[in-house]
Write a protein that holds these residues in place. Structure first.
Motif, PDB file in Angstrom:
ATOM      1  N   ARG A 422      -1.588  -3.935  -6.144  1.00  0.00           N
ATOM      2  CA  ARG A 422      -0.403  -4.042  -4.971  1.00  0.00           C
ATOM      3  C   ARG A 422       0.651  -3.251  -4.841  1.00  0.00           C
ATOM      4  O   ARG A 422       1.504  -3.386  -3.948  1.00  0.00           O
ATOM      5  CB  ARG A 422       0.375  -5.647  -4.782  1.00  0.00           C
ATOM      6  N   GLU A 424       1.170   0.930  -4.098  1.00  0.00           N
ATOM      7  CA  GLU A 424       0.733   1.957  -3.581  1.00  0.00           C
ATOM      8  C   GLU A 424       1.145   3.178  -4.519  1.00  0.00           C
ATOM      9  O   GLU A 424       1.967   3.444  -5.101  1.00  0.00           O
ATOM     10  CB  GLU A 424       1.426   2.342  -1.980  1.00  0.00           C
ATOM     11  N   HIS A 425      -0.018   4.010  -4.215  1.00  0.00           N
ATOM     12  CA  HIS A 425       0.119   5.307  -4.887  1.00  0.00           C
ATOM     13  C   HIS A 425       1.034   6.143  -4.104  1.00  0.00           C
ATOM     14  O   HIS A 425       0.928   6.188  -2.772  1.00  0.00           O
ATOM     15  CB  HIS A 425      -1.303   6.145  -4.936  1.00  0.00           C
ATOM     16  N   THR A 426       1.621   7.066  -4.773  1.00  0.00           N
ATOM     17  CA  THR A 426       2.526   7.875  -3.951  1.00  0.00           C
ATOM     18  C   THR A 426       2.212   9.304  -4.379  1.00  0.00           C
ATOM     19  O   THR A 426       1.299   9.588  -5.020  1.00  0.00           O
ATOM     20  CB  THR A 426       4.275   8.039  -4.687  1.00  0.00           C
ATOM     21  N   GLN A 459      -1.507   9.044   1.272  1.00  0.00           N
ATOM     22  CA  GLN A 459      -0.647   7.825   0.836  1.00  0.00           C
ATOM     23  C   GLN A 459      -0.493   6.936   2.186  1.00  0.00           C
ATOM     24  O   GLN A 459      -0.092   5.653   2.173  1.00  0.00           O
ATOM     25  CB  GLN A 459       0.674   8.437   0.663  1.00  0.00           C
ATOM     26  N   LEU A 462      -3.188   4.482   2.187  1.00  0.00           N
ATOM     27  CA  LEU A 462      -3.028   3.522   1.185  1.00  0.00           C
ATOM     28  C   LEU A 462      -2.145   2.243   1.787  1.00  0.00           C
ATOM     29  O   LEU A 462      -2.137   1.240   1.337  1.00  0.00           O
ATOM     30  CB  LEU A 462      -2.433   4.135  -0.139  1.00  0.00           C
ATOM     31  N   ARG A 463      -1.100   2.874   2.492  1.00  0.00           N
ATOM     32  CA  ARG A 463       0.085   1.834   2.811  1.00  0.00           C
ATOM     33  C   ARG A 463      -0.418   0.789   3.603  1.00  0.00           C
ATOM     34  O   ARG A 463      -0.177  -0.127   3.777  1.00  0.00           O
ATOM     35  CB  ARG A 463       1.303   2.668   3.337  1.00  0.00           C
ATOM     36  N   GLU A 465      -3.596   0.276   3.980  1.00  0.00           N
ATOM     37  CA  GLU A 465      -4.818  -0.729   3.619  1.00  0.00           C
ATOM     38  C   GLU A 465      -4.074  -1.901   2.668  1.00  0.00           C
ATOM     39  O   GLU A 465      -4.720  -2.656   2.235  1.00  0.00           O
ATOM     40  CB  GLU A 465      -5.942   0.023   2.972  1.00  0.00           C
ATOM     41  N   SER A 466      -2.907  -1.454   2.105  1.00  0.00           N
ATOM     42  CA  SER A 466      -2.153  -2.349   1.032  1.00  0.00           C
ATOM     43  C   SER A 466      -2.372  -4.221   1.644  1.00  0.00           C
ATOM     44  O   SER A 466      -1.948  -4.219   2.855  1.00  0.00           O
ATOM     45  CB  SER A 466      -1.030  -2.074   1.046  1.00  0.00           C
ATOM     46  N   PRO A 470       3.835  -2.306   2.967  1.00  0.00           N
ATOM     47  CA  PRO A 470       4.499  -1.658   2.358  1.00  0.00           C
ATOM     48  C   PRO A 470       5.352  -2.247   1.259  1.00  0.00           C
ATOM     49  O   PRO A 470       5.851  -3.513   1.277  1.00  0.00           O
ATOM     50  CB  PRO A 470       5.673  -1.195   3.123  1.00  0.00           C
TER      51      PRO A 470
END
Length: 472
Positions: A422, A424-426, A459, A462-463, A465-466, A470
């Motif tokens: 949960r 996110e990658h940066t 990024q 990913l945000r 799809e989280s 955020p």
């Protein structure tokens, strides 16, 4: 007047039977430690769990009851026999802690020092306070009769509040989280906890030796200041000169010998001042890692392999040998053991969430941070052995502390998996991961490194799809 004496008249040689038993003890402990350590690793557990289990199986928990005759012959209650094992184990843990100090990244400490210091203070103070309460609240049966109650309570508080960089680092590497921002923060917080822990252990050791009083407490604190000043001045200069001279040799043995001598002498210095030898070894390891030439890691590989595959497993097997699980079958002792586990875990998670609020971390980052710094393992086991040597721990209390050291690292992986899904990658993390892979020799990482624009787009994806949106 007789002027000539034989060697045998000067120093009594080690009895043949004592030497035979010692060699068989080393063989039995090491074989079982390596086998169970590998089995624990295959099961996704820290290697130290299997190594400790080997000592438990050969100790009073099992072998003494299953085969008392064999146990009494192989591990007799003889001071000389146990001192031989302890001497080898102490050398192993001294070098292990020295290598731990070498892997400390001072650059990361400087970059994240402020946030990490806030988290570390938030987890150390409550855990220490809870540990002090626990030390005073424990029944008399869990405290040695001749131990000072104040020193005992402080020792329990220190044992509850430490983390373990070797175990934390191993978990993060195995789970491929070492490049994540949270992973880096966990390492720095754990490093601060370890450093403060060794300082506190040194003070409590001095209190146990000299007594409790204003002068007795002020003396070790003054000695700590002296140790740190000497290490940062003369020590840094000496380590730099010695390691630079050793690196110019064509033989790895010169570098290995210089490293062992420096760590052992640093341990002897702190031991002479009334502290634990491992405190000096840890500080010396930091200096070696910070000042030594770039090719040092490659030249120290044989020593590292010897420590990790022989001396460290033997030390942890010896630590397990002192555990008596039958002492924990008493309902009252088992209840206090459970309370001690809750105190140790609650203090770390409380500190992670309080410190995370000041550091503006998300709730999932706080959970990951708490799970990471909650892992004790190596350092807590070393501290427990120190407590036995100082006469501050009964067998039951020693078993409780070591079991906490085993159970807390097992909690970390599942909690980290839940939290990291949960978070996110940066862009920074993905760039750092590519650099790590490139340094490890992965050609795809260097040849197909994505540009910053593509990583930024990733990024954003990913945000979106989280599942929780955020996190910042």
């Amino acid at each position: 007047m007789r002027l000539v004496s034989t060697a045998g008249e000067t120093v009594d040689p080690l009895p043949q039977h004592t030497l035979l038993v010692f060699l068989l003890q080393i063989s039995a402990l090491l074989v079982l430690a390596l086998v169970l350590g590998r089995l624990a690793q295959r099961c996704g557990m820290p290697t130290v769990v299997g190594e400790l289990a080997s000592g438990v199986l050969l100790g009073p928990s099992l072998l003494l009851h299953a085969a008392p005759g064999l146990s009494g012959w192989l591990f007799p209650q003889d001071a000389t026999q146990m001192h031989l094992l302890d001497a080898v184990g102490q050398l192993g843990v001294l070098l292990l802690v020295g290598f731990t100090g070498m892997h400390l990244d001072l650059g990361v400490v400087r970059r994240q020092g402020g946030r990490a210091a806030a988290v570390s203070a938030a987890d150390l103070l409550p855990t220490m306070a809870l540990g002090l309460w626990l030390g005073y609240a424990l029944p008399a049966g869990l405290r040695p009769a001749n131990a000072d109650p104040t020193v005992f309570a402080w020792f329990v508080g220190v044992a509850m509040c430490v983390s373990s960089i070797p175990v934390i680092g191993r978990v993060l590497v195995d789970m491929k989280l070492i490049h994540r921002n949270v992973g880096q923060l966990i390492l720095v917080v754990g490093t601060i906890d370890d450093a403060v822990g060794w300082l506190l252990v040194s003070v409590v050791t001095a209190m146990a030796v000299t007594g409790v009083g204003a002068h007795e407490i002020a003396t070790p604190l003054w000695h700590i200041v002296v140790v740190i000043v000497v290490l940062l001045t003369v020590g840094r200069w000496l380590v730099r000169r010695v390691m630079a001279a050793a690196s110019r040799s064509d033989s790895r043995g010169t570098t290995i010998g210089a490293t062992v001598i420096l760590i052992v002498l640093a341990g002897a210095g702190t031991q002479a001042l009334g502290f634990e030898a491992v405190f000096g070894g840890f500080l010396c390891g930091i200096l070696i890692g910070a000042t030594a030439p770039e090719n040092q890691a490659r030249r120290l590989e044989p020593l590292n392999a010897t420590v990790m595959s022989f001396l460290a497993p033997l030390f942890f097997a010896l630590a397990g040998l002192r555990i008596d699980l039958t002492s924990l079958t008493h309902p009252k002792i088992a209840m206090w053991g459970l309370i001690a586990l809750l105190v140790a875990v609650a203090g770390k998670f409380f500190g992670a969430f309080v410190g995370g609020l000041f550091g503006r971390l998300s709730r999932w980052e706080m959970l990951a941070l708490g799970a990471g710094i909650n892992a004790r393992g190596v350092i807590q086991i070393v501290i427990a052995v120190v407590g036995v040597r100082l006469g501050l721990l009964t067998t039951a209390m020693y078993s409780i502390i070591v079991l906490i050291a085993i159970l807390t690292p097992l909690m970390a992986p599942p909690l980290l998996r839940i939290a990291m899904k949960r978070i996110e990658h940066t862009v920074e993390e993905e760039l750092r991961e590519q650099r790590v892979l490139a340094l490890q020799g992965v050609p795809e990482a260097a040849a197909h490194a994505a540009p910053a624009e593509a990583l930024a787009a990733r990024q954003t994806q990913l945000r979106q799809e989280s599942p929780s949106g955020p996190v910042r």
